[in-house]
Scaffold this motif. Structure first.
Motif: not given
Ligand SMILES: *Cc1c(COP(=O)(O)O)cnc(C)c1O
Length: 379
Positions: A14-16, A18-28, A40-42, A239-248
């Motif tokens: 959808g476009g967003t 990557q933002n969630y994935v980037n955030e996961a990287f930035e916060t480790n 994502f669960e919420k 994984s928190n990376i995959s869940a980031g994709i799910g949030r988007g």
């Protein structure tokens, strides 16, 4: 015109995401836990409503496996399963050392037939074993006969595992699929209506189910400073990376449903005048399918061509089509497994075809599909 292959169903970002994935990287948070997993669960809990609790997992298959464990399925038990489905619905029964009992479909929703389900339950009880669970599937996004199956489940006190892997966004009488089972499961594999590249979820109204699922999915660690285990655990968390994709993806799920349903209209238009070709649609207005995949049934005696002939013609033009799910009771792995029913699912498998249904198909790709199909029909 694009010459790249047209797939049945491919990932549609959808476009967003990557933002969630980037955030996961930035916060480790590069781990199978973290803010995206909980977020994502919420998102899923809010979307499904009906006071659901969701545990995000590594796959839909893992979710079915944990659902069976939560329902107490053990070695030597029997579990009823819709025969016409993807093997992932049934395999976890075998992981538990239990035996699948397969049941035929009914022709309206292509899902588990209430009559044969009841016949199977009665016969298994008469033979000395009451089945531990019923796995019912919403194939291609079409809700199964929710009320009939629920009545049988209550009458015999056998819980339902609702396999909603293909039906996120579908509903029955306004209630979302994924909320009808004692335990329900979702999949976010790459080909599903939303994807986390790989992932799944276990859904239940019972908060204890969610907590136990997460406990088992994270190696069943007891509350102790050291590693202490009094149960067998699994590594099934998302994984928190995959869940980031799910949030988007949750931001665009409703758009995806609209677009998949438009693909169904697209095919209705194409086959409208072709007698002998029937597009799979909801039997009544109570059913709302996300039309994850658009499917047709082809009666060669009437229209003069077979599903396999369409498939080959499409394949020659680099357009993917596939037969419907081959029923489990016809699969080599389940050769000697009990089966209750007739030949409904077998016949659907023989004459059915899945058509490209992605929410991301470009206009030029739809023109190509239309042209190839119309040319084929007119010959
Ligand atoms: C995709 C699918 C599954 C399995 O999900 P995974 O996430 O791929 O493990 C289970 N049941 C059905 C009906 C499916 O289509």
């Amino acid at each position: 015109m694009s010459h790249s292959k047209i797939y049945l169903s491919s990932p549609h970002m959808g476009g967003t995401e990557q933002n969630y994935v980037n955030e996961a990287f930035e916060t480790n948070w590069i781990a199978p836990l973290g803010p995206n997993v909980e977020g994502f669960e919420k998102d899923l809990e809010n979307y499904l409503g009906a006071e659901t609790h969701v545990a995000a997992l590594s796959s839909g298959t893992a979710a079915i496996h944990l659902a069976l464990i939560l329902l107490g399925v053990e070695r030597g038990d029997e579990v009823i399963c819709q025969s016409m489905t993807f093997s992932a619905s049934a395999n976890p029964i075998v992981y538990q050392g239990a035996t699948p009992i397969f049941v035929d479909s009914e022709p309206e929703t292509w899902n588990i037939c209430p009559n044969h389900l009841e016949e199977a339950i009665k016969d298994r009880i008469a033979k000395g074993k009451k089945p531990k669970a019923i796995i019912a599937v919403h194939l291609y996004g079409m809700p199964y006969k929710v009320e009939e199956i629920k009545n049988i489940s209550e009458k015999y006190e056998i819980p339902i595992v609702e396999d909603s892997a293909e039906a996120l966004g579908s509903s029955f009488k306004g209630q979302k699929c994924g909320t009808f089972g004692d335990i329900s499961i979702l999949s976010f594999n790459g080909n599903k209506i939303i994807t986390t590249s790989g992932g799944g979820a276990l859904v239940s109204r019972n908060l204890k189910h969610k907590e136990k699922a997460i406990f088992l999915a994270t190696q069943a660690r007891d509350a102790a400073p050291h590693y202490q285990h009094s149960e067998i655990g699994y590594n099934y968390r998302l994984s928190n990376i995959s869940a980031g994709i799910g949030r988007g993806q949750m931001e665009v799920i409703d758009d995806h449903v609209v677009l998949r349903r438009k693909m169904n209209d697209f095919y209705r238009n194409i086959f409208q005048k072709t007698i002998g070709v029937e597009l799979f649609t909801e039997p009544t207005a109570e059913y709302f399918s996300n039309h994850w995949l658009s499917c047709i049934l082809i009666d060669k005696r009437i229209c003069g061509f077979s599903s396999e002939e369409i498939r080959l013609a499409m394949n020659e033009n680099n357009i993917e089509c596939r037969p419907l799910w081959k029923p489990m009771h016809l699969q080599p792995i389940f050769k000697n497994t009990p089966y209750y029913g007739e030949k409904v699912s077998e016949n659907l498998f023989k004459i059915g075809l899945c058509l490209p249904s992605g929410s991301n198909l470009k206009n030029e790709e739809k023109v190509k599909i239309n042209d190839v199909l119309i040319r084929f029909i007119d010959n």
